[in-house]
Design a protein around this motif. Sequence first.
Motif, short mmCIF file in Angstrom:
data_model
loop_
_atom_site.label_atom_id
_atom_site.label_comp_id
_atom_site.label_asym_id
_atom_site.label_seq_id
_atom_site.Cartn_x
_atom_site.Cartn_y
_atom_site.Cartn_z
N ALA A 130 -5.41 1.76 -3.22
CA ALA A 130 -4.50 0.61 -3.23
C ALA A 130 -4.98 -0.47 -2.27
O ALA A 130 -4.95 -1.66 -2.58
CB ALA A 130 -3.09 1.06 -2.87
N ARG A 131 -5.45 -0.04 -1.11
CA ARG A 131 -5.93 -0.98 -0.09
C ARG A 131 -7.11 -1.80 -0.61
O ARG A 131 -7.12 -3.03 -0.51
CB ARG A 131 -6.34 -0.22 1.16
N THR A 177 -1.57 4.81 -8.33
CA THR A 177 -2.62 3.80 -8.21
C THR A 177 -3.42 3.66 -9.49
O THR A 177 -3.96 2.58 -9.78
CB THR A 177 -3.57 4.14 -7.04
N ASP A 178 -3.52 4.73 -10.27
CA ASP A 178 -4.28 4.64 -11.52
C ASP A 178 -3.61 3.69 -12.51
O ASP A 178 -4.28 2.91 -13.20
CB ASP A 178 -4.43 6.03 -12.15
N LEU A 179 -2.30 3.75 -12.59
CA LEU A 179 -1.57 2.83 -13.46
C LEU A 179 -1.80 1.39 -13.01
O LEU A 179 -2.05 0.49 -13.83
CB LEU A 179 -0.08 3.16 -13.45
N ILE A 205 0.84 -1.20 0.00
CA ILE A 205 0.00 0.00 0.00
C ILE A 205 0.87 1.25 0.00
O ILE A 205 0.64 2.20 -0.75
CB ILE A 205 -0.95 0.01 1.21
N ASP A 206 1.90 1.23 0.82
CA ASP A 206 2.81 2.39 0.91
C ASP A 206 3.51 2.65 -0.42
O ASP A 206 3.70 3.80 -0.83
CB ASP A 206 3.83 2.14 2.01
N ILE A 207 3.86 1.57 -1.13
CA ILE A 207 4.59 1.72 -2.39
C ILE A 207 3.67 2.10 -3.54
O ILE A 207 3.97 2.99 -4.34
CB ILE A 207 5.33 0.40 -2.73
#
Length: 226
Positions: free
Chosen positions: A58-59, A27-29, A20-22
């Motif tokens: 992401a989560r 996040t769209d990609l 999640i952090d990375i």
Amino acid sequence: MESGTVGGDVLLRKLKPRLIDILTADTDLLLQHTDSLELLTRQEYSHVKAITNPSEKARDLLDYVIQKGSSTSWDLIHLLQEKEMQETFPKLIFLKELTRNDKTIEMYLTENCGVKRKKAMDEEEPPSKQLCSNAVVTEQQLMLVATNMGRSWKQFGRMALGISTTKLEQIVEDNPHNLVEQTFAMLRFWSMRERSKATAKRLHGLLSEGDWALPPESINFLLDDN
């Protein structure tokens, strides 16, 4: 390595806080790539796409994939190992190394009874406290955990237990105005979902890791030898 060697959902759940952090960097990609592989349903895709907070996006994406089981989870892990994803998210290099062989994965998944804090204190505990219980966690133990979790129970559910926001909202609706019962219902849902894997040892390990970890004294009873 063969992807069936270790449950992809188990590995992905273990990696989730770090991922999640990375992945919040783009996040769209990530969402477009998972959609191209049909890892999400159209409804799930629309839900994740509508989220504006990168961390939450992401989560929820990871939660959806984990819930689909080992095969789909491995598809996502393999996606994150591809060159384009590694270039976009350089910190994912650890994932490429991690999945190189069975031994590396086994070492990463080893919970060591979940005791990673205050080693000096642990060494002074009686041997019975250092034993890991392999028994499935009881409802009484779940209730004791629920009373110690407090208002951060949803964070534990998402980050440590891999429970979706949708399920957590349903739990709130089913148990209105009762924080302990809401928390107990969440833990019981996790226990029923995991079945034989829902051991006291494993629950202790999940609740002992990350920034959300519970104080050791509030959950060390889960390590009592039954």
